[in-house]
Design an enzyme around this catalytic site. Structure first.
Site, mmCIF file in Angstrom:
data_model
loop_
_atom_site.group_PDB
_atom_site.id
_atom_site.type_symbol
_atom_site.label_atom_id
_atom_site.label_comp_id
_atom_site.label_asym_id
_atom_site.label_seq_id
_atom_site.Cartn_x
_atom_site.Cartn_y
_atom_site.Cartn_z
ATOM 1 C CB ILE A 160 -24.970 -49.353 -3.176
ATOM 2 C CG1 ILE A 160 -26.247 -49.646 -3.996
ATOM 3 C CG2 ILE A 160 -25.029 -50.643 -1.847
ATOM 4 C CD1 ILE A 160 -25.952 -50.868 -4.779
ATOM 5 C CB THR A 238 -23.850 -56.563 -0.904
ATOM 6 O OG1 THR A 238 -23.130 -55.258 -0.980
ATOM 7 C CG2 THR A 238 -23.904 -56.890 0.460
ATOM 8 C CB ALA A 239 -20.466 -55.245 -5.419
ATOM 9 N NE ARG A 240 -23.648 -58.446 -10.788
ATOM 10 C CZ ARG A 240 -24.894 -57.948 -10.331
ATOM 11 N NH1 ARG A 240 -24.946 -57.987 -8.709
ATOM 12 N NH2 ARG A 240 -25.788 -57.550 -11.086
ATOM 13 C CD GLU A 269 -24.791 -64.726 -7.732
ATOM 14 O OE1 GLU A 269 -23.929 -64.305 -7.007
ATOM 15 O OE2 GLU A 269 -25.934 -64.097 -8.059
ATOM 16 C CG HIS A 287 -27.389 -62.000 -6.088
ATOM 17 N ND1 HIS A 287 -26.627 -62.112 -7.295
ATOM 18 C CD2 HIS A 287 -27.859 -60.617 -5.671
ATOM 19 C CE1 HIS A 287 -26.538 -60.900 -7.849
ATOM 20 N NE2 HIS A 287 -27.486 -60.057 -6.709
ATOM 21 N N GLY A 289 -29.586 -59.033 -1.796
ATOM 22 C CA GLY A 289 -29.394 -57.594 -1.471
ATOM 23 C C GLY A 289 -30.482 -56.965 -1.923
ATOM 24 C CB SER A 290 -32.417 -55.698 -4.907
ATOM 25 O OG SER A 290 -32.523 -56.975 -5.581
HETATM 26 C C1 DGY Z 1 -28.550 -55.844 -9.162
HETATM 27 O O1 DGY Z 1 -29.603 -55.072 -9.217
HETATM 28 O O2 DGY Z 1 -27.694 -55.662 -9.842
HETATM 29 C C2 DGY Z 1 -28.305 -57.090 -7.892
HETATM 30 O O3 DGY Z 1 -27.276 -57.622 -8.107
HETATM 31 C C3 DGY Z 1 -29.756 -57.639 -8.239
HETATM 32 O O4 DGY Z 1 -30.469 -57.363 -7.301
#
Ligand code: DGY
Length: 321
Positions: A160, A238-240, A269, A287, A289-290
């Protein structure tokens, strides 16, 4: 007809994924509309061979230790695996698979969205229009920070992080990075490597956090590290959420040390630190991102490919332990 393997499916995944689940498995579904807690995970997996789960379910050593004997695989609908105690799974002989690659682009896209939204004051502008407070074009209204040509620091140059770097080059950004291991030259795309994360921070007009959550990087971005960033830097994550000390970031957003932040992930969260809610200079997403149709389908199919391989006795494409 051969008996279908029994699996516990912890969430309602996208329709195309569920159709395949129901076609190929004797699936125990979760129709509570809630994330199953430890007790539910343990009781609902009784008689199951595998679990198809999401990153919201916590597989601590305790939960893994209490899973029924027959459970031999946990296939998680995520690339991140910080919700699963991998060592405990390994010790019990339970395989774990995740969903790398297929969410790289969607997550990198949303990283750029956060960079732009935070820098260009998208939250304030959007609210002004919706609330009918916009009185007309104004030469000094909501002036933000130019993204083009600035320095972007990427913490964690995995798939990413590299996809973020590729996108950033479209904005003529000078990319700096820190990663546990330096990338081979041909994969660096001209990005400048810093041996330490602390060495990276002074070069970040923008800091993008793209590293997986580990015990070592818990609250990575704390007060001391924020002090290493240039004044007026922009931070996106956008990670954790656990990589950020929320109180420290909120204090820096209030003082102006950090000009703006864009956050898609949060510690604890969906209960976020309430201090973020009243800040104008933070752009918040739940959350996502995906969260594209294409990516979420692909993530589900990847979980199913791993489950299929497992029950056919083939090597698992995305096996972690
Ligand atoms: C993941 O895949 O780890 C994301 O945070 C959820 O899409």
């Amino acid at each position: 007809m051969a008996k279908k393997p029994q699996i516990f499916v912890t969430q309602q995944f996208p329709d195309a994924v569920m159709a395949r689940v129901e076609r190929d498995y004797d699936a125990r579904l979760n129709d509570t509309g809630r994330v199953p807690d430890a007790e539910e995970i343990v009781s609902r997996t009784s008689g199951c061979d595998a679990i198809f789960c999401a990153p919201t379910e916590k597989f601590t050593a305790d939960v893994i230790g209490r899973l029924p004997e027959g459970v031999r695989l946990i296939a998680t609908f995520s690339v991140g695996v910080d919700h699963i105690d991998l060592a405990a799974a390994k010790a019990r002989g339970i395989a774990v698979t995740n969903t790398p690659d297929v969410l790289t682009d969607a997550t990198a896209d949303i990283t750029l969205l956060l960079i732009l939204a935070a820098a260009r004051r998208a939250y304030e502008g959007e609210r002004m229009v919706r609330e009918d407070r916009w009185v007309g074009w104004d030469p000094k209204m909501l002036m933000g920070i130019e993204v083009t040509g600035k320095r972007l620091g990427i913490l964690g140059m995995g798939r990413i992080g590299q996809a973020v770097a590729r996108r950033a080059s479209g904005f003529s950004m000078e990319v700096h990075y820190h990663n546990r291991k330096r990338l081979p030259k041909d994969q660096e795309q001209g990005a400048i490597y810093h041996e330490t994360a602390d060495g990276l921070l002074p070069h970040c007009d923008f800091l993008s956090i793209n590293a997986p959550a580990t015990a070592e990087n818990y609250h990575f971005l704390n007060q001391q590290r924020i002090a290493l960033l240039p004044d007026g830097a922009v931070v996106v994550n956008t990670a954790r959420g656990t990589l950020v000390d929320d109180d420290a970031l909120i204090a820096a957003l209030k003082s102006g040390k950090i000009a703006a932040a864009g956050l898609d992930v949060f510690e604890g969260e969906p209960r976020i630190n309430p201090g973020y809610r009243n800040l104008e200079n933070v752009f918040l997403l739940p959350h996502l991102g995906s969260a594209t149709i294409e990516t979420r389908n692909a993530m589900g199919f990847k979980c199913l490919d791993n489950l299929d391989a497992f029950f056919a006795g083939r090597p698992l494409p995305d096996r972690l332990v």
